[in-house]
Design an enzyme around this catalytic site. Structure first.
Site, PDB file in Angstrom:
ATOM      1  N   SER A 115       0.913  -1.206  -0.008  1.00 43.55           N
ATOM      2  CA  SER A 115      -0.031  -0.082  -0.014  1.00 43.55           C
ATOM      3  C   SER A 115       0.799   1.047  -0.028  1.00 43.55           C
ATOM      4  O   SER A 115       1.846   1.274   0.875  1.00 43.55           O
ATOM      5  CB  SER A 115      -0.996   0.105   1.258  1.00 43.55           C
ATOM      6  OG  SER A 115      -1.883   1.188   1.263  1.00 43.55           O
ATOM      7  N   GLY A 116       0.686   2.255  -1.012  1.00 47.80           N
ATOM      8  CA  GLY A 116       1.320   3.548  -1.006  1.00 47.80           C
ATOM      9  C   GLY A 116       2.403   3.241  -2.002  1.00 47.80           C
ATOM     10  O   GLY A 116       3.198   4.408  -2.140  1.00 47.80           O
ATOM     11  N   GLY A 171       0.181  -6.041  -2.757  1.00 39.85           N
ATOM     12  CA  GLY A 171       1.529  -6.801  -2.569  1.00 39.85           C
ATOM     13  C   GLY A 171       1.413  -7.318  -1.154  1.00 39.85           C
ATOM     14  O   GLY A 171       0.475  -7.458  -0.374  1.00 39.85           O
ATOM     15  N   ASN A 220      -0.815   5.262   2.589  1.00 42.14           N
ATOM     16  CA  ASN A 220      -1.238   5.730   1.479  1.00 42.14           C
ATOM     17  C   ASN A 220      -2.588   6.426   1.583  1.00 42.14           C
ATOM     18  O   ASN A 220      -3.360   6.091   2.200  1.00 42.14           O
ATOM     19  CB  ASN A 220      -1.221   4.511   0.478  1.00 42.14           C
ATOM     20  CG  ASN A 220      -1.424   5.223  -0.933  1.00 42.14           C
ATOM     21  OD1 ASN A 220      -1.526   6.189  -1.284  1.00 42.14           O
ATOM     22  ND2 ASN A 220      -1.842   4.057  -1.845  1.00 42.14           N
ATOM     23  N   GLU A 240       1.974  -8.034   2.614  1.00 43.04           N
ATOM     24  CA  GLU A 240       1.833  -7.098   3.485  1.00 43.04           C
ATOM     25  C   GLU A 240       2.109  -7.830   4.924  1.00 43.04           C
ATOM     26  O   GLU A 240       1.745  -8.884   5.164  1.00 43.04           O
ATOM     27  CB  GLU A 240       0.165  -6.630   3.579  1.00 43.04           C
ATOM     28  CG  GLU A 240      -0.157  -5.675   2.542  1.00 43.04           C
ATOM     29  CD  GLU A 240      -1.695  -5.117   2.854  1.00 43.04           C
ATOM     30  OE1 GLU A 240      -2.015  -4.362   1.949  1.00 43.04           O
ATOM     31  OE2 GLU A 240      -2.230  -5.509   3.684  1.00 43.04           O
ATOM     32  N   SER A 290      -5.104   4.241  -1.181  1.00 37.57           N
ATOM     33  CA  SER A 290      -5.001   2.939  -1.027  1.00 37.57           C
ATOM     34  C   SER A 290      -5.971   2.172  -1.608  1.00 37.57           C
ATOM     35  O   SER A 290      -7.119   2.165  -1.294  1.00 37.57           O
ATOM     36  CB  SER A 290      -4.594   2.332   0.246  1.00 37.57           C
ATOM     37  OG  SER A 290      -4.295   1.381   0.206  1.00 37.57           O
ATOM     38  N   SER A 291      -5.776   1.192  -2.568  1.00 41.86           N
ATOM     39  CA  SER A 291      -6.849   0.299  -3.090  1.00 41.86           C
ATOM     40  C   SER A 291      -6.895  -0.788  -2.012  1.00 41.86           C
ATOM     41  O   SER A 291      -6.005  -1.505  -1.786  1.00 41.86           O
ATOM     42  CB  SER A 291      -6.361  -0.127  -4.354  1.00 41.86           C
ATOM     43  OG  SER A 291      -6.252   0.801  -5.571  1.00 41.86           O
ATOM     44  N   THR A 314      -2.021   1.546  -8.365  1.00 50.99           N
ATOM     45  CA  THR A 314      -3.420   2.055  -8.834  1.00 50.99           C
ATOM     46  C   THR A 314      -2.801   3.058  -9.847  1.00 50.99           C
ATOM     47  O   THR A 314      -3.571   3.063 -11.157  1.00 50.99           O
ATOM     48  CB  THR A 314      -4.261   2.905  -7.902  1.00 50.99           C
ATOM     49  OG1 THR A 314      -4.528   2.024  -6.692  1.00 50.99           O
ATOM     50  CG2 THR A 314      -5.546   3.332  -8.578  1.00 50.99           C
TER      51      THR A 314
END
Length: 1367
Positions: A205-206, A477, A254, A479, A257-258, A210
């Site tokens: 994330s971040g 990804g 982020n 985590e 973040s998705s 995206t």
């Protein structure tokens, strides 16, 4: 790990796999860094561990730190003496079996491809990424087949349409790494192989997943735009803002973040144009709807809705600010800095409308979202220990969804238990009621999210048949957080599957490369994560035990965790129990160990809502809410007909089939299996996004965080696999160009370059196991390229030393000679000074006195002699004159006798007197003596001699004058003859001009030409013949440009058309003229359309259309066009019709032809520009080739049939000659040449910006040389006035910038003053991209770049007007 078989071929050596000594270090490094297999002697292994060589040692802060060896390392030493970059000296303890990694030469640092590094290991990868990111401001780097993208946390001007067009059609290795290069590679492989492609974008994330996925979709929409269905691409792009609004949220890492995985398939037809798309989503984070951690937000759509609550159309939703709702204020951060939620709401509505989702649909969606917010504000109060009650806030929720409020209030606090004999209603505690409320909210949002995605897919549906597709996977990804739960477990499970697929694909590509090059293939040991996958998904694995526990009526997280302990602790090395916790378990993933909290696993996996609440929602009168919960068959995937899903491991089937199907992990596992089958059926392309720091600071590089992500995303695994075999690969041409300096004259005399390379390598590297010869490439083991670079640097250093020695010797000899002359002069004056004494002074004075008297005596004696001679001469002269006078009165005989005696005496006396004078005055007295002899001795003879001489000279001059007169007469006759011929030629030319003028103008004026009645009748018949529509339509195709140009005068068709116009004007026939003009314009349009790619035809009709238009203007009768006409031309103007409308139509047509004309020229020359201007090297000894990695430059594969600067000049000459032959107006010709030069300069400059490998001093020399060739071409064609040279000024300044010194403040000032045609961003881009070719060159320091930035004016884009349209 797989076992490693021993290779039978000498080309492959098995490498031992041992535990790494340091985190992230590769266990095989001790072998790789020694540049030899284990069988080689240790002395050879330690060849590079010498003084002054550099190594990497572990560091707690920077992960790895560079150090220089200060003392030679010997086998068996326990310490390595090194000096750090800050000057600190230390003794680093080493293990002979795991020596420190060696650092790459500086010439290899900053490479576009990590596989180009000679030493492949973690510190080299980390350092290369840091140099590119921090110093060069480059966020993209290749790592074999992977594109590593580092989030800059800053908007960069590298994603415009100009950049897209620059990468379109280019091979992946030809340009700098970019997300557009990966997209172009996928698009090209799809078109070339007719095979589906996938782009897998992953990262934590971040990291920018995206944004990267969004840019790939934008690239496809731009390069494959369809003229017939132009809104399809816009719809595909419009799906991104909607999915980001409902699926993205602010997290601590982020701002966007998705919180779901997304696989978007972009469909193409047989013309490879976008016809539609389809989207699949994975594992939406539903828990975020009801819970957010500190400094986090819910999904963006909630805040966008709250920000727009005051608008009239949203009043019925009864919303307020985000702080008023429980579900949006939990994280304590309702606002994102720099983000306008209200403006984003407007954008979301626009994208809804663009997809065809009308206002009614949007309001239904917003009503559901508002209901969720109000549901979160429903407060549940405890009544006793086992009961709860609800306050009045539920009414708004029920009103929005049109539900029975009493039923909802009852069943939120009670649950129904159905047994075989009875049904029991049991009240719930407050905690249970809150969980039921939150579960309902999550369920509604989950259905709403799926519904929106479904409607997007419907909007993107296409009527035609899909030929191929490119899938873009934007997935989370690996985590790991402080607290990891069910969501992180599913994410990491998905990443395990993706990593397995990635490893197999990399392994497969390596095998294909070796087989294609006919190199023996041996198994390579690589990390296989199948044991971890088996632990998770195999029979009686973690997932199966979780489903099994969920089926039990009283299943608990603790019971499930105890089963895991019993089954796997001390039985599976990948599963551990924490020492200090009984509520967690640890799994060793491929990236790292992760500790998971078991709390909530069962609840999230069940993902259930009480059936009574579902029934209430089904009874809703709000159709959208009711439809969400109707029993309907599972929707069939659009890929189900083409792909059969087969699980890799058997799955435990539960006796309660319905419950198993509805479990969260079951649904996720099925969708993940479908995704893996889809990816395995396509050609994958990988983008790994890296987050450089946790503070979101622009261009700040945290080595620890980056190293952690590199280990997690598979980049280091790719490097490790490559390092075990032959990571460095050169084509024979690249090797020959780079290392020809190491070749002897005898070797260079061989014609076969491939054979030369083999001979040279066998001589330079004695161990044949360190390289392999393929069909088109040479494969090197790790460290061999560094060794060759060292040899090359040594050879260059020797040459430099030799040159310096000779130059310094010459300078010293020159200095020595100057000093010697100075010494002699000093000695001379010193000795003279020492010789000046009293005696010497007296002697010198005495000598001067003696000289004075001696010289005086001689002068006086000489003066006396001269005086005597003068007196004597005067006496005899006077006597001579007196006697001559006397002889006139004396008798002749007496005069003769007396004169004879006197002459004898005079001769004697003269002889006696003249001899001493001649002795004393041999120079100046000679004339005087001759005068005396002539006048005294024989005056009469002298006169006769003079007379005869003058007579002969007169005769000679008279003859010369006579000859000259004859020549003048002959030349005058020739001149008269030539003048006669010239007058005859003028008469002929005047006759021709009169005839042409008569044919083009005067024939149509009947009142002025009555004597030519017969010719006018013929012309009228011809014009009537031309006016026939069928004939005029056929005139265009039959006019061949070359035939018309060669056999007729330029512009003849235009003059014929204008003659027809004048004929119609003479007849005053409006219908005839209108028909003729319409047919003429339609005919020209038809010819241009049919020959839209024929340059000669376009040039021909552009010239004639322009001439025809000028004729209509010149003879229109309007004053503005008649200023430069002669009186005779004004009399021939059109009399009856105003053709201004047709002139406008012809003007537009001429502009249209000109645009197509320019496009054809650009298309014909554009593919030559980069190879000819940048890649081809015509200057001897300035090759700019460097070691390249997996991504090879296409131009370096083969040097045959490549375009050169000569090819460009020949093409320009062809354009110029064709335009001249067709009689194109000179101004149009100059404009066309100017635009061609602009195109050449723009394409070359833009390619230079996007190719770091071309930004070198030597390449700058080559570019300036090519520019000089183009300037010579302009001069040769006499086109200096076209201003085409000025269009190359930015390119010329860029080439100068590559060559100039870039060190001091004065250099920065000079750069800013000289590079006036380049923007600041362009200058900084070139400085950051500057790449030394040899170790003797230095990189541009960041401090110098900052100096230039401070001095220069700010700019906004890399591409200025050079990247704009060429219209």
């Amino acid at each position: 790990r797989q076992g490693l078989e021993t290779a039978s071929s000498p080309g492959w050596v098995p490498l031992p796999m041992e535990a790494p000594a340091t985190p992230g270090a590769f266990p095989e490094e001790s072998v790789l860094l020694s540049r030899s297999p284990p069988s080689v002697s240790p002395n050879y292994c330690l060849v590079f561990l010498l003084q002054y060589n550099r190594v990497w040692i572990p560091d707690n802060e920077e992960v790895w730190q560079s150090a220089e060896i200060t003392k030679n390392y010997k086998a068996g030493d326990s310490f390595l003496h090194v000096q750090l970059e800050d000057g600190t000296e230390l003794s680093y303890p080493v293990d002979p079996a795991a020596l420190p990694p060696l650092r790459n030469p500086d010439i290899l640092v900053g490479e576009n491809d990590l596989t180009a590094l000679s030493y492949l290991h973690e510190p080299a990868v980390l350092h290369n990424l840091k140099i590119r990111f921090v110093e060069s401001k480059l966020i993209y780097t290749y790592s074999g087949i992977i594109l590593v993208a580092i989030n800059p946390y800053k908007q960069l001007p590298i994603y415009g349409d100009a950049i897209i067009h620059a990468y379109s059609g280019q091979n992946m290795g030809d340009m700098d790494p970019h997300i557009f290069a990966v997209a172009e590679e996928a698009y090209k492989q799809m078109a070339r192989n007719n095979k589906n492609q996938s782009i897998i974008v992953s990262g934590e994330s971040g990291a920018g997943k995206t944004v990267s996925a969004r840019y790939t979709m934008r690239y496809f929409a731009t390069v494959s735009k369809s003229s017939s269905n132009a809104d399809v691409e816009d719809k595909v792009l419009a799906s991104n803002p909607i999915t980001e609004a409902v699926g993205n949220a602010k997290t601590t890492r982020n701002d966007n973040s998705s919180r779901f995985g997304k696989y978007t398939e972009i469909s193409f037809d047989q013309s490879y144009q976008i016809i539609g798309a389809n989207m699949r989503t994975y594992l939406l984070e539903k828990s975020r709807v009801v819970f957010q951690s500190e400094n986090e937000r819910n999904y963006h759509i909630f805040y966008q809705l709250c920000a727009s609550a005051m608008q009239p159309e949203y009043e019925h939703l009864k919303l307020g600010s985000a702080e008023e709702f429980h579900y949006t204020r939990m994280g304590g951060s309702t606002v994102i800095e720099g983000v306008d939620d209200r403006a984003n709401m407007v954008e979301t509505q626009k994208t809804f409308a663009l997809l065809g989702l009308k206002k009614d649909f949007q309001m239904d969606v917003f009503k559901m979202l508002a209901a969720i917010l109000h549901l979160g504000n429903v407060e549940i109060a405890a009544v006793g220990d086992e009961r709860s009650s609800i306050n009045k806030h539920l009414s708004i929720f029920c009103e929005l969804l049109d539900l029975n409020c009493d039923k909802m209030a009852r069943w939120l606090c009670h649950r129904k238990i159905v047994t075989t004999s009875e049904t029991v209603v049991k009240p719930m505690t407050r905690a249970q009621a809150v969980n039921a409320r939150d579960a309902l909210a999550k369920k509604i949002y989950s259905h709403l999210f799926d519904f929106i995605v479904e409607r997007i897919n419907q909007a993107l549906q296409f009527p035609g048949k899909q030929h191929t597709f490119i899938g873009v996977l934007d997935i989370y990804g690996f985590e790991t957080f402080d607290v990891n739960s069910f969501e992180q477990f599913c994410i990491n499970y998905a990443n395990e599957k993706l990593q397995q697929q990635f490893n197999l694909h990399v392994f497969k590509l390596e095998q294909e490369e070796y087989m294609k090059e006919d190199i023996p293939w041996t198994l390579i040991d690589f990390y296989d994560n199948q044991p971890v996958i088996d632990l998770i998904e195999a029979k009686m694995g973690i997932l199966e035990l979780l489903d099994e526990e969920c089926l039990l009526p009283h299943g608990k997280d603790e019971n499930w965790l105890q089963k895991l302990y019993n089954n796997f602790v001390n039985k599976n090395a990948l599963f551990e129990k924490p020492r200090m916790s009984n509520t967690s378990f640890i799994i060793q993933h491929f990236a790292d160990k992760v500790e998971y909290k078991c709390e909530g696993f069962l609840e999230k996996n069940r993902d259930t809502v009480h059936e009574v609440l579902i029934e209430i929602l089904k009874e809703s009168k709000f159709h959208l809410c009711a439809d969400f919960f109707q029993d309907s068959p599972v929707s069939i995937s659009p890929f189900g007909s083409a792909i059969n899903i087969k699980s890799a491991r058997p799955v435990l089937k539960s006796p309660n089939k319905h419950t198993t199907l509805m479990s969260g992990i079951f649904q996720f596992r099925n969708s993940l299996s479908l995704l893996m089958v889809t990816l395995n059926a396509t050609t994958p392309h990988y983008v790994r996004c890296i987050k450089p720091n946790d503070e979101k600071l622009p261009f700040e590089f945290d080595s620890k965080r980056v190293a952690q992500q590199l280990r997690a995303c598979g980049v280091l695994e790719t490097i490790r696999i490559s390092a075990q075999s032959y990571p460095s690969r050169w084509t024979y041409i690249e090797f020959f160009s780079r290392y020809s300096i190491l070749m002897t004259q005898q070797e260079l005399s061989i014609n076969d370059k491939k054979q030369i390379c083999k001979i040279v390598l066998q001589r330079l590297i004695q161990d044949p196991n360190q390289y392999q010869f393929g069909r088109t490439k040479i494969f090197f083991r790790a460290g061999q390229v560094a060794y060759l670079e060292k040899l090359r640097s040594d050879r260059l250093r020797q040459a430099c030393t030799l040159l310096q020695r000779r130059v310094r010797g010459w300078l010293q000899r020159r200095r020595f000679l100057a000093l010697r002359r100075a010494a002699l002069t000093v000695q001379q004056y010193y000795r003279g000074q020492q010789a000046i004494t009293a005696r010497n002074l007296k002697e010198t004075w005495a000598a001067i006195v003696i000289q004075k008297y001696c010289r005086g005596y001689l002068v006086r004696r000489l003066c006396q002699l001269i005086h005597v001679a003068a007196v004597t001469i005067q006496a005899y002269t006077r006597g001579f004159l007196a006697r001559k006078k006397y002889r006139k009165v004396q008798p002749i005989k007496h005069l003769i006798s007396v004169t004879g005696n006197n002459l004898c005496s005079v001769k004697k006396m003269n002889t006696i007197a003249i001899i001493p004078i001649l002795y004393l005055f041999p120079v100046w007295f000679s004339y005087l003596l001759s005068f005396c002899i002539c006048h005294v001795l024989s005056p009469f003879c002298f006169n006769r001699v003079l007379e005869s001489h003058f007579q002969s000279q007169k005769e000679i001059y008279e003859k010369e004058i006579e000859g000259l007169n004859f020549k003048v007469e002959h030349l005058s006759q020739d001149i008269n003859h030539l003048q006669k011929l010239f007058r005859e030629e003028n008469d002929i030319n005047d006759g021709i001009r009169l005839e042409v003028s008569r044919l083009t103008s005067e024939n149509l004026v009947r009142s002025r030409c009555r004597s030519t009645t017969q010719m006018c009748l013929w012309l009228s018949k011809y014009c009537e013949h031309v006016f026939e529509t069928s004939r005029l339509k056929q005139i265009g195709p039959y006019l061949k440009p070359r035939g018309v140009v060669v056999n007729m005068i330029p512009g003849l068709p235009a003059h014929i058309l204008f003659m027809c116009v004048r004929y119609a004007d003479y007849l005053n026939d409006a219908d005839m003229l209108k028909s003729f003009m319409n047919v003429t314009i339609d005919g020209i349009k038809q010819v241009v359309k049919e020959h839209s790619e024929d340059f000669e035809m376009l040039s021909f009709w552009l010239s004639n259309t322009y001439y025809f238009l000028n004729c209509l203007k010149q003879y229109s009768g309007e004053e503005e066009f008649m200023k430069h006409n002669t009186p005779r031309q004004n009399k021939n103007c059109l009399k009856h019709f105003d053709l201004s409308e047709y002139r406008q139509i012809l003007s537009d047509l001429a502009i249209q032809i000109y645009h197509q004309f320019i496009i054809v020229m650009e298309n014909n020359i554009q593919h030559m520009i980069v190879p000819g201007m940048l890649e081809y090297e015509s200057l001897q000894g300035i090759s700019g080739l460097k070691p390249t990695g997996f991504r090879k430059r296409s131009s370096s594969i083969d040097d045959t049939d490549t375009y050169t600067m000569t090819s460009i000049l020949q093409q320009l000459s062809y354009f110029y000659s064709t335009m001249c032959q067709n009689g194109l107006d000179s101004e149009l010709l100059k404009q066309a040449v100017k635009q061609l030069f602009f195109l050449i300069g723009a394409v070359t400059l833009n390619s230079l910006f996007l190719r770091k490998d071309m930004c070198s001093c030597r390449k700058g020399m080559q570019i300036r040389c090519n520019i000089s060739y183009m300037e010579e071409w302009l001069k040769d064609k006499n086109l200096q006035s076209s201003n085409a040279k000025e269009t190359l000024e930015p390119l010329s300044q860029a080439a100068w910038l590559l060559q100039v010194k870039k060190i001091t403040d004065d250099d920065a000032k000079e750069i800013c003053e000289h590079c006036t045609s380049l923007s600041t961003v362009q200058i900084v881009k070139i400085l950051n991209s500057y790449t030394p070719i040899d170790d003797f060159e230095k990189r541009v320091t960041p401090s110098f770049v900052r100096k230039v930035q401070v001095r220069a004016a700010p700019a906004v884009s890399i591409f200025s007007s050079q990247g704009a349209s060429h219209t």
